[in-house]
Design a protein around this motif. Structure first.
Motif, PDB file in Angstrom:
ATOM      1  N   LEU A 255       0.864  -1.186   0.000  1.00 33.94           N
ATOM      2  CA  LEU A 255       0.000   0.000   0.000  1.00 33.94           C
ATOM      3  C   LEU A 255       0.900   1.236   0.000  1.00 33.94           C
ATOM      4  O   LEU A 255       1.573   1.536   0.994  1.00 33.94           O
ATOM      5  CB  LEU A 255      -0.919   0.008   1.222  1.00 33.94           C
ATOM      6  N   ALA A 256       0.905   1.931  -1.127  1.00 35.91           N
ATOM      7  CA  ALA A 256       1.784   3.099  -1.258  1.00 35.91           C
ATOM      8  C   ALA A 256       1.432   4.183  -0.255  1.00 35.91           C
ATOM      9  O   ALA A 256       2.304   4.890   0.264  1.00 35.91           O
ATOM     10  CB  ALA A 256       1.700   3.641  -2.693  1.00 35.91           C
ATOM     11  N   ASN A 257       0.126   4.331   0.049  1.00 37.06           N
ATOM     12  CA  ASN A 257      -0.321   5.390   0.961  1.00 37.06           C
ATOM     13  C   ASN A 257      -0.630   4.875   2.363  1.00 37.06           C
ATOM     14  O   ASN A 257      -1.308   5.540   3.135  1.00 37.06           O
ATOM     15  CB  ASN A 257      -1.569   6.070   0.380  1.00 37.06           C
ATOM     16  N   SER A 259      -2.271   2.552   5.410  1.00 41.58           N
ATOM     17  CA  SER A 259      -3.618   2.057   5.688  1.00 41.58           C
ATOM     18  C   SER A 259      -4.706   3.082   5.378  1.00 41.58           C
ATOM     19  O   SER A 259      -5.891   2.759   5.440  1.00 41.58           O
ATOM     20  CB  SER A 259      -3.724   1.620   7.154  1.00 41.58           C
ATOM     21  N   SER A 260      -4.309   4.294   5.024  1.00 38.97           N
ATOM     22  CA  SER A 260      -5.307   5.306   4.633  1.00 38.97           C
ATOM     23  C   SER A 260      -5.687   5.177   3.156  1.00 38.97           C
ATOM     24  O   SER A 260      -6.544   5.906   2.661  1.00 38.97           O
ATOM     25  CB  SER A 260      -4.783   6.713   4.907  1.00 38.97           C
ATOM     26  N   GLU A 261      -5.074   4.243   2.468  1.00 35.46           N
ATOM     27  CA  GLU A 261      -5.360   4.038   1.051  1.00 35.46           C
ATOM     28  C   GLU A 261      -6.744   3.434   0.872  1.00 35.46           C
ATOM     29  O   GLU A 261      -7.224   2.665   1.714  1.00 35.46           O
ATOM     30  CB  GLU A 261      -4.293   3.129   0.437  1.00 35.46           C
ATOM     31  N   SER A 262      -7.387   3.731  -0.259  1.00 38.94           N
ATOM     32  CA  SER A 262      -8.724   3.212  -0.564  1.00 38.94           C
ATOM     33  C   SER A 262      -8.673   1.713  -0.836  1.00 38.94           C
ATOM     34  O   SER A 262      -7.679   1.195  -1.370  1.00 38.94           O
ATOM     35  CB  SER A 262      -9.296   3.926  -1.789  1.00 38.94           C
ATOM     36  N   LEU A 263      -9.755   1.013  -0.436  1.00 33.74           N
ATOM     37  CA  LEU A 263      -9.858  -0.410  -0.728  1.00 33.74           C
ATOM     38  C   LEU A 263      -9.922  -0.665  -2.233  1.00 33.74           C
ATOM     39  O   LEU A 263      -9.551  -1.751  -2.701  1.00 33.74           O
ATOM     40  CB  LEU A 263     -11.101  -1.006  -0.061  1.00 33.74           C
ATOM     41  N   TYR A 290      -8.692   1.381   4.047  1.00 34.06           N
ATOM     42  CA  TYR A 290      -8.342   0.267   4.928  1.00 34.06           C
ATOM     43  C   TYR A 290      -8.603   0.644   6.382  1.00 34.06           C
ATOM     44  O   TYR A 290      -9.056  -0.182   7.183  1.00 34.06           O
ATOM     45  CB  TYR A 290      -6.877  -0.132   4.730  1.00 34.06           C
ATOM     46  N   ASP A 291      -8.334   1.889   6.739  1.00 38.11           N
ATOM     47  CA  ASP A 291      -8.598   2.350   8.105  1.00 38.11           C
ATOM     48  C   ASP A 291     -10.087   2.270   8.425  1.00 38.11           C
ATOM     49  O   ASP A 291     -10.473   1.902   9.539  1.00 38.11           O
ATOM     50  CB  ASP A 291      -8.098   3.787   8.295  1.00 38.11           C
ATOM     51  N   ASN A 315       6.666  -0.911   3.322  1.00 41.72           N
ATOM     52  CA  ASN A 315       5.269  -0.500   3.258  1.00 41.72           C
ATOM     53  C   ASN A 315       4.355  -1.648   2.800  1.00 41.72           C
ATOM     54  O   ASN A 315       3.329  -1.433   2.178  1.00 41.72           O
ATOM     55  CB  ASN A 315       5.076   0.710   2.348  1.00 41.72           C
ATOM     56  N   GLU A 316       4.776  -2.892   3.113  1.00 44.37           N
ATOM     57  CA  GLU A 316       3.961  -4.069   2.835  1.00 44.37           C
ATOM     58  C   GLU A 316       3.188  -4.423   4.100  1.00 44.37           C
ATOM     59  O   GLU A 316       3.776  -4.479   5.191  1.00 44.37           O
ATOM     60  CB  GLU A 316       4.831  -5.247   2.408  1.00 44.37           C
TER      61      GLU A 316
END
Length: 760
Positions: A255-257, A259-263, A290-291, A315-316
């Motif tokens: 996830l590049a961003n 846990s704030s990244e969109s599902l 994800y959050d 960031n994995e």
């Protein structure tokens, strides 16, 4: 010249005869050797008597040691309200708290048992219709583990049973049985080794791709299971027909961003979480990050399930569902890729949900189906957990042997029903030891009387008469046995309040007395009366405080401000001669310590260690405030405590242990002797027959004396033998000379006689 030649002595002299020689030698032996024989006989008699004395003293000392050990007062007995065929039985180890328990058994735990349809012989092939070289593989699933079973056109029923036993390492036990029926008398049975729902046997007509986690069905595998009579129910199934769980081979999601990244969902989906006996439907929406999903899982389940997101330096993320802060201890979380149908009776899987769990969370759901068996012909016994109510609290366990309701308690569930237990102090063994003490002391006293007596009229003395180390023994024992001691006790004042007091007491108060013959007697009823007044008072008087010192290992404070990966940490705890690998969870899966904050990580850390059910080891964590100048921070200290005397060991990589505030260590508790009356008496006896005890030293002196007397006797005999060998040689020479003189005398006499005869 050899002594044997002495038989010719005295022929010439008529004086230096063998009898005279033997008389002289015998006189010397009587004067110089026989005194040693007398001393050796007395020494041997003393050693024999001392050995018997030490044996009797050891028997007495054994009873004293038992009574001086506080564990004698830790014995427990369990009274049951049902004497014959009770619903449950209870055993209590030494030291368990005195208490009453009410138990209602609602159901007992059972194994899972399947049987196949009948077949003619165990050497028949299962599916001869398989083309040559074709293999069919089906999967057996149990308790989070998958076992692949391969069948070809030559596989027989007997070989299949062997394959299952080998593949499952006996966790699923396959047998060929002969039912005795006239046609097709043989059947294949599968039985879970252990009881409980977690050990239910599931089937999948195919295998899982280990790289993708995706299950693929096989027509050939379906045919193999069908040949056994096991047609799988793969749609519209109830929760008992299907149990999903998180795959141990979860994939990492980049996830590049963070846990704030969109599902990144195209459509809303739903999945189901099972925790304990509860289930929760969870929505994952197209607008979610994800959050959002992590927070929704916690909110919907009321903190009973948490979706953890462990991140590495690349960031994995590694996602996993685990029991939350409000879940019952030891609860496992299971995930199903779908929800209940509209009718609300069955569950339906969803390919969109399966893809979401696999692709977005790296979680693969194992497909585990039951047999479509409406009449119960093939699923002949269904796995179930034990359910019982203990003192009003409903409990569920996978086994009928329940060992975690309290330290030292084992509850064995037998059948449905109710039973009450009362755990009481067991003093019968103490009374038996008191009787043994009396018996061994009286035997010792009677022996001492005989061994130390002296009869003035006959002059006959006992073998140990006059031995100071022995004659003072009985009086020393009695002095220590009946000494009065001051013991901490309590008394009730006029206001019915307890008040600490010092109480003077002796063994007379507990029924032990000395009769007119100088022997001990024991009144068990008086003992019962005194002990029942206050068992703790009796324990203090008998043994004082004794036993192994407590283990109290306290780590250093740490912040726990980030998730900790336990992989390859080597983190282990050894206790009760058993080693627990804490680098993984209790199911053997890789473990990462996660949490929304440090407080949650602290709780999860303790829960992780306690999930291994390390008996008699108490694990806790303390929150402390640490000041650093004008500011302060919250830190956590991990603590381990036990009083059962077992060695305790912590090991692991140094840097990893430091993250938990620990270090590699090993603790071996030391035994602490008591100070009660019998502990004091044991010290007295140790001074008699201990390593440097008076009788031990006396025994050594007797052995040394025997050795010296034997050596002196040998030397005296050798001197006498040498003396008389020399004397014999001298006498023989005298005999030779006398013989020659006699011959000459005879010759002269003959010459004289001849001359006298010629003169006439």
């Amino acid at each position: 010249m050899a002594l044997g030649s002495v038989t010719s002595m005295g022929v010439a002299s008529g004086v230096l005869t063998k009898d005279l020689f033997d008389q002289l030698k015998s006189a010397d032996e009587s004067a110089q050797v026989k005194p040693y024989d007398t001393k050796l006989e007395k020494n041997t008699a003393k050693q024999t008597a001392l050995t018997e004395l030490l044996t009797k003293l050891t028997s007495f000392k054994s009873a004293v040691s038992s009574l001086g050990d506080s564990t004698a007062f830790a014995n427990r007995k369990v009274d049951s309200s049902v004497s014959e065929n009770p619903a449950a039985t209870l055993t209590a180890s030494s030291g368990v708290s005195l208490q009453d328990l009410e138990v209602e058994v609602m159901q007992i735990a059972r194994n899972d048992v399947y049987q196949s349809k009948g077949f003619n012989k165990d050497t028949d092939t299962i599916l001869s219709s398989l083309s040559s070289g074709t293999k069919a593989t089906f999967t057996l699933i149990q308790n989070g583990k998958e076992y692949s079973i391969e069948v070809d056109s030559t596989t027989t029923f007997r070989q299949l049973a062997d394959k299952i036993n080998t593949a499952t390492d006996g966790n699923i036990q396959a047998k060929i049985i002969n039912t005795g029926e006239k046609t097709n008398p043989y059947r294949l049975t599968l039985t879970s080794k252990d009881t409980g729902l977690d050990n239910s046997i599931g089937f999948y007509a195919g295998t899982k791709d280990t790289s993708t986690g995706i299950y693929t069905e096989s027509a050939e595998a379906k045919n193999v299971l069908s040949a056994l009579g096991w047609n799988l129910k793969s749609t519209g199934f109830s929760a008992e027909n299907f149990t999903g769980f998180n795959s141990s081979s979860a994939q990492r999601i980049t996830l590049a961003n963070g846990s704030s990244e969109s599902l990144g969902l195209q459509n809303d989906i739903k999945f189901t979480l099972f925790v304990g006996e509860e289930s929760f439907e969870i929505d994952a929406r197209t607008t979610d990050t994800y959050d959002d999903l992590i927070n929704r899982v916690n909110s919907v389940t009321g903190g009973k399930v948490q979706l953890s997101a462990a991140k590495n330096v690349n960031n994995e993320f590694s996602f996993s569902f685990s029991a939350g802060v409000n879940a019952p201890s030891g609860t496992k979380v299971k995930v199903f890729d779908g929800v209940k149908s509209a009718s609300g009776d069955t569950y339906e899987t969803s390919s969109d949900t399966s893809n979401f769990l696999s692709q977005k969370l790296g979680i693969n759901v194992v497909k585990s189906y039951g047999v479509d068996d409406a009449n119960g012909e093939y699923h002949i016994k269904k796995a179930q957990d034990a359910i019982f109510v203990l003192d009003g609290v409903r409990m569920v366990r996978s086994s009928n042997e329940v060992k975690d309701i309290g330290a030292g308690l084992t509850l064995s569930l037998k059948k449905e029903g109710e039973v009450n237990f009362s755990i009481k102090q067991d003093v019968e063994s103490i009374k038996e030891t008191m009787n043994s003490l009396v018996e061994s002391f009286n035997e010792l006293t009677n022996f001492l009387t005989e061994a130390t007596k002296y009869d003035i009229d006959t002059g006959v003395a006992g073998d140990l008469q006059g031995v100071t180390e022995v004659t003072s023994l009985r009086s020393n024992i009695l002095s220590a046995l009946f000494q009065t001691q001051m013991v901490d006790g309590v008394e009730i004042d006029e206001n019915e309040n307890e008040r600490a007091v010092k109480v003077m007491t002796s063994l007379n108060d507990f029924g032990l007395t000395l009769n007119e013959s100088g022997l001990l007697t024991f009144d068990s009823s008086k003992f019962d009366e005194k002990v029942n007044e206050d068992i703790s008072f009796a324990e203090k008087f008998f043994s004082g405080v004794s036993g192994f010192e407590d283990i109290n290992y306290i780590g250093s404070s740490v912040k726990l401000d980030q998730d900790i990966d336990f992989k390859d940490s080597g983190f282990k705890i050894t206790f009760n001669d058993k080693t627990y690998d804490l680098s993984k969870d209790a199911d053997g899966n890789e473990f990462t310590l996660t949490g929304a904050d440090a407080a949650e990580r602290a709780k999860n850390l303790v829960d992780h260690i306690n999930s291994f059910n390390i008996e008699d080891l108490e694990v806790s964590i303390e929150e402390i405030s640490v000041r650093n100048g004008s500011s302060s921070s919250i830190e956590y200290i991990l603590k381990f405590n036990s009083d059962n005397g077992s060695d305790f060991k912590v090991e692991g990589k140094e840097t990893f242990l430091q993250n938990l505030g620990l270090e590699a260590t090993q603790i071996s508790p030391q035994y602490e002797e008591g100070t009660g009356i019998f502990a004091s008496l044991k010290e007295t006896l140790d001074s008699v027959n201990g390593k440097n005890g008076s009788l031990t030293l006396y025994e050594t002196a007797l052995k040394d004396e025997n050795k010296k007397l034997t050596e002196s006797k040998k030397n005296s005999q050798e001197r006498i033998d040498a003396k008389y060998e020399t004397l014999q040689n001298t006498w023989v020479q005298y005999e030779i000379i006398m013989s020659k003189l006699n011959a000459q005398s005879n010759a002269i006499s003959q010459m004289v006689a001849a001359m006298s005869s010629s003169d006439k």
